[in-house]
Design a protein around this motif. Structure first.
Motif, short mmCIF file in Angstrom:
data_model
loop_
_atom_site.label_atom_id
_atom_site.label_comp_id
_atom_site.label_asym_id
_atom_site.label_seq_id
_atom_site.Cartn_x
_atom_site.Cartn_y
_atom_site.Cartn_z
N VAL A 21 1.93 11.61 -2.24
CA VAL A 21 0.60 11.20 -2.67
C VAL A 21 -0.36 12.34 -2.36
O VAL A 21 -0.44 12.80 -1.23
CB VAL A 21 0.16 9.91 -1.97
N SER A 61 4.53 -0.40 -10.14
CA SER A 61 4.69 -0.80 -8.74
C SER A 61 3.91 -2.06 -8.39
O SER A 61 3.86 -2.44 -7.22
CB SER A 61 4.26 0.35 -7.82
N GLU A 80 2.36 7.20 1.24
CA GLU A 80 3.73 7.66 1.00
C GLU A 80 3.76 9.16 0.76
O GLU A 80 2.77 9.77 0.35
CB GLU A 80 4.32 6.94 -0.22
N ARG A 85 12.23 5.77 -6.18
CA ARG A 85 12.25 7.07 -5.50
C ARG A 85 13.68 7.60 -5.42
O ARG A 85 13.93 8.78 -5.64
CB ARG A 85 11.65 6.94 -4.11
N PHE A 121 -2.36 7.63 -4.94
CA PHE A 121 -1.14 7.04 -5.49
C PHE A 121 -1.39 6.77 -6.96
O PHE A 121 -2.21 5.93 -7.33
CB PHE A 121 -0.76 5.77 -4.75
N TRP A 122 -0.68 7.45 -7.83
CA TRP A 122 -0.93 7.40 -9.26
C TRP A 122 0.15 6.59 -9.94
O TRP A 122 1.31 6.96 -9.98
CB TRP A 122 -0.97 8.82 -9.81
N ASP A 123 -0.22 5.45 -10.47
CA ASP A 123 0.69 4.57 -11.19
C ASP A 123 -0.04 4.02 -12.42
O ASP A 123 -0.48 2.87 -12.43
CB ASP A 123 1.16 3.44 -10.27
N ASP A 166 0.85 -1.19 0.00
CA ASP A 166 0.00 0.00 0.00
C ASP A 166 0.89 1.24 0.00
O ASP A 166 1.57 1.52 0.98
CB ASP A 166 -0.91 -0.01 1.22
N PHE A 167 0.88 1.97 -1.11
CA PHE A 167 1.69 3.18 -1.22
C PHE A 167 0.85 4.44 -1.07
O PHE A 167 1.33 5.53 -1.32
CB PHE A 167 2.40 3.20 -2.57
N SER A 168 -0.40 4.31 -0.66
CA SER A 168 -1.29 5.46 -0.58
C SER A 168 -0.92 6.43 0.55
O SER A 168 -1.41 7.55 0.57
CB SER A 168 -2.74 5.00 -0.40
#
Length: 112
Positions: free
Chosen positions: A21, A34, A18, A50, A27-29, A14-16
């Motif tokens: 964001v 990712s 980080e 990063r 989190f936009w990918d 979960d990168f939300s």
């Protein structure tokens, strides 16, 4: 429904939360760089990307400084004594690349 509490089922990273964001995108990918089956690998790749992004930003900042500084400062003396070419005679930007003699380019390539 599938049994989701299985310890064998890997939980996605979960990168939300980080840094960087922002709402409303979160989190936009869009290309899915990712997304990995292994959550630990996803975290390592996220950290690596990063770090690489920071390094590229630093190189870009140095390139900008290298383009701006010659507007205000020039080395005294001659760049090529045999051609009587002074540093002040070399223009800024890409026009300056054509003015540097071949021996100068060979020195740059050799020492870099």
């Amino acid at each position: 429904a599938n049994y989701t509490d299985s310890p064998l089922r890997a939980e996605a990273a979960d990168f939300s939360k980080e840094l960087g964001v922002t709402p409303p995108l979160g989190f936009w990918d869009p290309l899915g760089f990712s997304k990995f089956e292994d959550a630990e690998l996803a975290k390592l790749q996220f950290k690596r990307r990063r770090i690489v992004e920071i390094q590229h930003g630093r190189v870009a900042m140095l390139a900008c400084i290298g383009y701006i500084v010659p507007e205000y400062f020039r080395w005294p003396g001659l760049c090529s004594p045999s051609m009587n070419l002074a540093f002040t005679d070399i223009p800024n930007g890409l026009k300056g690349a054509a003015m540097v003699p071949l021996a100068g380019w060979l020195q740059i390539i050799t020492f870099v």
